[in-house]
Scaffold this motif. Structure first.
Motif, PDB file in Angstrom:
ATOM      1  N   GLN A 128      71.847  62.223  57.788  1.00 34.56           N
ATOM      2  CA  GLN A 128      71.847  60.855  58.307  1.00 34.56           C
ATOM      3  C   GLN A 128      72.930  60.005  57.644  1.00 34.56           C
ATOM      4  OE1 GLN A 128      70.203  59.504  60.779  1.00 34.56           O
ATOM      5  NE2 GLN A 128      69.116  61.416  61.287  1.00 34.56           N
ATOM      6  N   GLN A 129      73.143  60.237  56.346  1.00 35.42           N
ATOM      7  CA  GLN A 129      74.201  59.489  55.661  1.00 35.42           C
ATOM      8  C   GLN A 129      75.579  59.859  56.215  1.00 35.42           C
ATOM      9  OE1 GLN A 129      73.468  60.478  51.567  1.00 35.42           O
ATOM     10  NE2 GLN A 129      72.002  58.786  51.254  1.00 35.42           N
ATOM     11  N   ASP A 130      75.761  61.184  56.476  1.00 35.70           N
ATOM     12  CA  ASP A 130      77.037  61.612  57.075  1.00 35.70           C
ATOM     13  C   ASP A 130      77.235  60.963  58.453  1.00 35.70           C
ATOM     14  OD1 ASP A 130      77.522  63.145  54.849  1.00 35.70           O
ATOM     15  OD2 ASP A 130      76.745  65.010  55.749  1.00 35.70           O
ATOM     16  N   LEU A 131      76.115  60.955  59.203  1.00 32.16           N
ATOM     17  CA  LEU A 131      76.196  60.337  60.540  1.00 32.16           C
ATOM     18  C   LEU A 131      76.510  58.843  60.435  1.00 32.16           C
ATOM     19  CD1 LEU A 131      75.845  60.585  63.607  1.00 32.16           C
ATOM     20  CD2 LEU A 131      73.383  60.191  63.287  1.00 32.16           C
ATOM     21  N   SER A 132      75.916  58.177  59.454  1.00 34.80           N
ATOM     22  CA  SER A 132      76.160  56.747  59.269  1.00 34.80           C
ATOM     23  C   SER A 132      77.616  56.487  58.900  1.00 34.80           C
ATOM     24  CB  SER A 132      75.228  56.194  58.185  1.00 34.80           C
ATOM     25  OG  SER A 132      73.870  56.328  58.592  1.00 34.80           O
ATOM     26  N   ARG A 133      78.157  57.355  57.993  1.00 33.81           N
ATOM     27  CA  ARG A 133      79.556  57.172  57.616  1.00 33.81           C
ATOM     28  C   ARG A 133      80.491  57.407  58.820  1.00 33.81           C
ATOM     29  NH1 ARG A 133      77.720  59.595  52.756  1.00 33.81           N
ATOM     30  NH2 ARG A 133      78.229  61.662  53.561  1.00 33.81           N
ATOM     31  N   GLU A 134      80.170  58.417  59.629  1.00 30.29           N
ATOM     32  CA  GLU A 134      80.999  58.704  60.814  1.00 30.29           C
ATOM     33  C   GLU A 134      80.932  57.536  61.817  1.00 30.29           C
ATOM     34  OE1 GLU A 134      81.413  62.049  64.383  1.00 30.29           O
ATOM     35  OE2 GLU A 134      79.945  62.305  62.766  1.00 30.29           O
ATOM     36  N   ALA A 135      79.707  57.015  61.998  1.00 30.18           N
ATOM     37  CA  ALA A 135      79.557  55.883  62.920  1.00 30.18           C
ATOM     38  C   ALA A 135      80.293  54.654  62.397  1.00 30.18           C
ATOM     39  CB  ALA A 135      78.073  55.556  63.129  1.00 30.18           C
ATOM     40  N   ALA A 136      80.220  54.442  61.066  1.00 28.74           N
ATOM     41  CA  ALA A 136      80.922  53.298  60.496  1.00 28.74           C
ATOM     42  C   ALA A 136      82.438  53.435  60.684  1.00 28.74           C
ATOM     43  CB  ALA A 136      80.572  53.163  59.006  1.00 28.74           C
ATOM     44  N   ALA A 137      82.935  54.687  60.525  1.00 23.77           N
ATOM     45  CA  ALA A 137      84.370  54.907  60.723  1.00 23.77           C
ATOM     46  C   ALA A 137      84.771  54.632  62.180  1.00 23.77           C
ATOM     47  CB  ALA A 137      84.734  56.339  60.317  1.00 23.77           C
ATOM     48  N   GLN A 138      83.894  55.108  63.107  1.00 23.47           N
ATOM     49  CA  GLN A 138      84.197  54.849  64.514  1.00 23.47           C
ATOM     50  C   GLN A 138      84.174  53.353  64.833  1.00 23.47           C
ATOM     51  OE1 GLN A 138      81.496  57.157  66.885  1.00 23.47           O
ATOM     52  NE2 GLN A 138      82.460  59.130  66.364  1.00 23.47           N
ATOM     53  N   VAL A 139      83.191  52.653  64.230  1.00 26.04           N
ATOM     54  CA  VAL A 139      83.110  51.213  64.456  1.00 26.04           C
ATOM     55  C   VAL A 139      84.357  50.511  63.925  1.00 26.04           C
ATOM     56  CG1 VAL A 139      81.872  49.113  63.806  1.00 26.04           C
ATOM     57  CG2 VAL A 139      80.593  51.116  64.574  1.00 26.04           C
ATOM     58  N   ALA A 140      84.815  50.932  62.732  1.00 27.88           N
ATOM     59  CA  ALA A 140      86.021  50.321  62.165  1.00 27.88           C
ATOM     60  C   ALA A 140      87.237  50.576  63.061  1.00 27.88           C
ATOM     61  CB  ALA A 140      86.269  50.873  60.755  1.00 27.88           C
ATOM     62  N   LEU A 141      87.344  51.846  63.563  1.00 24.62           N
ATOM     63  CA  LEU A 141      88.460  52.173  64.446  1.00 24.62           C
ATOM     64  C   LEU A 141      88.403  51.347  65.735  1.00 24.62           C
ATOM     65  CD1 LEU A 141      90.923  53.904  65.133  1.00 24.62           C
ATOM     66  CD2 LEU A 141      89.350  55.653  66.024  1.00 24.62           C
ATOM     67  N   LEU A 142      87.184  51.244  66.294  1.00 24.27           N
ATOM     68  CA  LEU A 142      87.029  50.469  67.527  1.00 24.27           C
ATOM     69  C   LEU A 142      87.349  48.987  67.298  1.00 24.27           C
ATOM     70  CD1 LEU A 142      83.860  52.130  69.063  1.00 24.27           C
ATOM     71  CD2 LEU A 142      86.201  52.280  69.904  1.00 24.27           C
ATOM     72  N   ASN A 143      86.967  48.487  66.136  1.00 24.72           N
ATOM     73  CA  ASN A 143      87.293  47.092  65.825  1.00 24.72           C
ATOM     74  C   ASN A 143      88.810  46.875  65.758  1.00 24.72           C
ATOM     75  OD1 ASN A 143      84.703  45.999  65.734  1.00 24.72           O
ATOM     76  ND2 ASN A 143      84.376  46.682  63.609  1.00 24.72           N
ATOM     77  N   GLN A 144      89.528  47.864  65.191  1.00 21.86           N
ATOM     78  CA  GLN A 144      90.984  47.764  65.149  1.00 21.86           C
ATOM     79  C   GLN A 144      91.578  47.780  66.564  1.00 21.86           C
ATOM     80  OE1 GLN A 144      92.334  50.950  62.659  1.00 21.86           O
ATOM     81  NE2 GLN A 144      91.557  50.053  60.741  1.00 21.86           N
ATOM     82  N   GLN A 145      91.048  48.717  67.399  1.00 22.97           N
ATOM     83  CA  GLN A 145      91.544  48.777  68.787  1.00 22.97           C
ATOM     84  C   GLN A 145      91.241  47.480  69.540  1.00 22.97           C
ATOM     85  OE1 GLN A 145      89.771  52.291  70.456  1.00 22.97           O
ATOM     86  NE2 GLN A 145      91.122  53.705  69.334  1.00 22.97           N
ATOM     87  N   LEU A 146      90.054  46.941  69.285  1.00 22.47           N
ATOM     88  CA  LEU A 146      89.687  45.689  69.944  1.00 22.47           C
ATOM     89  C   LEU A 146      90.616  44.547  69.527  1.00 22.47           C
ATOM     90  CD1 LEU A 146      87.744  44.174  71.800  1.00 22.47           C
ATOM     91  CD2 LEU A 146      86.245  43.813  69.827  1.00 22.47           C
ATOM     92  N   ALA A 147      90.939  44.492  68.241  1.00 22.49           N
ATOM     93  CA  ALA A 147      91.852  43.456  67.761  1.00 22.49           C
ATOM     94  C   ALA A 147      93.234  43.610  68.405  1.00 22.49           C
ATOM     95  CB  ALA A 147      91.960  43.525  66.237  1.00 22.49           C
ATOM     96  N   ALA A 148      93.690  44.887  68.522  1.00 16.42           N
ATOM     97  CA  ALA A 148      94.987  45.122  69.167  1.00 16.42           C
ATOM     98  C   ALA A 148      94.957  44.691  70.641  1.00 16.42           C
ATOM     99  CB  ALA A 148      95.374  46.596  69.051  1.00 16.42           C
ATOM    100  N   LEU A 149      93.831  45.008  71.313  1.00 15.37           N
ATOM    101  CA  LEU A 149      93.704  44.609  72.716  1.00 15.37           C
ATOM    102  C   LEU A 149      93.703  43.090  72.869  1.00 15.37           C
ATOM    103  CD1 LEU A 149      91.105  47.181  74.095  1.00 15.37           C
ATOM    104  CD2 LEU A 149      93.509  46.958  74.744  1.00 15.37           C
ATOM    105  N   ARG A 150      93.019  42.424  71.952  1.00 18.92           N
ATOM    106  CA  ARG A 150      93.001  40.961  72.020  1.00 18.92           C
ATOM    107  C   ARG A 150      94.409  40.391  71.812  1.00 18.92           C
ATOM    108  NH1 ARG A 150      87.379  39.936  68.615  1.00 18.92           N
ATOM    109  NH2 ARG A 150      85.968  40.275  70.399  1.00 18.92           N
ATOM    110  N   THR A 151      95.180  41.011  70.926  1.00 15.64           N
ATOM    111  CA  THR A 151      96.565  40.573  70.728  1.00 15.64           C
ATOM    112  C   THR A 151      97.387  40.768  72.010  1.00 15.64           C
ATOM    113  OG1 THR A 151      96.422  41.154  68.372  1.00 15.64           O
ATOM    114  CG2 THR A 151      98.641  40.889  69.334  1.00 15.64           C
ATOM    115  N   GLN A 152      97.180  41.948  72.641  1.00 16.32           N
ATOM    116  CA  GLN A 152      97.898  42.202  73.895  1.00 16.32           C
ATOM    117  C   GLN A 152      97.476  41.225  74.986  1.00 16.32           C
ATOM    118  OE1 GLN A 152      97.290  46.305  74.925  1.00 16.32           O
ATOM    119  NE2 GLN A 152      98.480  47.094  73.191  1.00 16.32           N
TER     120      GLN A 152
END
Length: 341
Positions: A128-152
């Motif tokens: 579960q901890q591994d899954l949480s870390r993977e989900a957190a990484a995906q959330v961070a990546l998605l947040n970066q993509q979202l910020a880039a999209l908002r800039t565009q």
């Protein structure tokens, strides 16, 4: 009697020099104004055409930017939905991890008999901890993509606003050009109307007292009796004299008209509505057309180019007087001359 006839013809002939001078003056003025009008219309048309092309290109860019903006908004909505799902998954995993940690603490206090259960729970907790870390990484990546999209999206909105401002400016310029063109056209029409009015005023003075030649609108009307005998299409000697003067005036005018002006002299033959049925002229159409052609052929013999003459016969179908009197019939029997393009 022959002497009185010659005297009367001499008096009639004296009107033509003024008539020819007035016609030549008006034609020169009209040709000059038409040349100015055509040049101004050409340049204004070119400018408007260029503005229309630029505006069409800007409209296409605006449509493309709008479509890209909509696509980016859809992608942004999808990413936000994915982030929300992953956040919920992360929260659920965190909750399960806390529950397992609590269970592990309770089992540790229960004795050595539960070592296997504890090991299993620890393994599940690690997963579960591994899954949480993977989900957190995906959330961070998605947040970066979202910020880039908002800039565009912000850049696209700025480009769209700039295009709309340019489009508005171009529309304003085109409206101003249209207004200027309308003003120029109105001025040219006013000038032409004023000069034509002056010209016809001079013609009325020159032709005052003559009933065989009239000005009707923008045409010069010769009664058929001036040129032809009754029921005939051959030009009379008196008519040849009058047409010779007209031919000389047309040749003089031809030397003054620019070569790029495609002018013609329309020759329209008209008859009254009384029917005719002879072997030579089965109807008034044939008679009116033959008279117009006779006039054109005679003008050609006087040196007028054939490509500048357009004879036409209208028969009795274009009367200027709908009456049934002899005077109405006389007025409707006529040859009309009109200079046109």
């Amino acid at each position: 009697m022959a002497s009185s006839t010659r005297s009367r013809r001499s008096q009639v002939t004296n009107y033509w020099p003024g008539f020819v001078d007035a016609l030549s003056s008006l034609l020169l003025v009209i040709i000059f104004l038409l040349s100015l009008f055509m040049l101004s219309q050409f340049f204004l048309g070119q400018e408007i055409s260029g503005k229309d092309t630029a505006m069409s290109r800007l409209n296409a860019q605006i449509a493309e930017l709008t479509e890209l903006l909509q696509l980016e908004k859809v992608n942004s909505s999808d990413l936000e939905s994915t982030i929300a799902t992953l956040s919920a998954t992360l929260t659920s995993a965190t909750t399960e991890r806390d529950q397992m940690a609590a269970q592990l603490a309770g089992l540790g206090a229960g004795g050595d008999g539960k070592d296997a259960t504890i090991a299993q729970l620890e393994s599940d907790l690690t997963a579960q901890q591994d899954l949480s870390r993977e989900a957190a990484a995906q959330v961070a990546l998605l947040n970066q993509q979202l910020a880039a999209l908002r800039t565009q999206l912000a850049a696209l909105e700025q480009a769209l606003q700039a295009s709309e401002a340019t489009d508005t400016e171009n529309r304003t310029q085109i409206a101003d050009l249209g207004r200027r063109l309308n003003l120029a056209l109105a001025q040219r029409v006013q000038d032409l109307s004023r000069y034509r009015s002056d010209f016809f005023g001079k013609l009325r003075q020159v032709l005052e007292g003559r009933a065989d030649v009239r000005v009707v609108g923008d045409r010069f009307v010769f009664q058929s009796e001036v040129l032809f005998d009754a029921g005939e299409a051959a030009i009379s000697p008196e008519g040849q004299t009058e047409l010779a003067k007209l031919g000389a005036a047309i040749k003089e005018l031809q030397t003054q008209i620019p070569a790029d002006v495609n002018w013609v002299l329309r020759i329209d033959g008209h008859t009254d509505k009384r029917p005719i049925n002879t072997p030579e002229f089965p109807s008034n159409w044939e008679l009116s057309a033959a008279r117009a052609i006779s006039v054109a052929k005679y003008l050609i013999t006087q040196g007028v180019p054939a490509n500048r003459l357009v004879p036409a016969g209208f028969g009795e179908f274009s009367p200027i007087d709908p009456g049934d009197s002899d005077e109405a019939y006389r007025r409707n029997r006529r040859i009309e001359f009109k200079l046109t393009e």
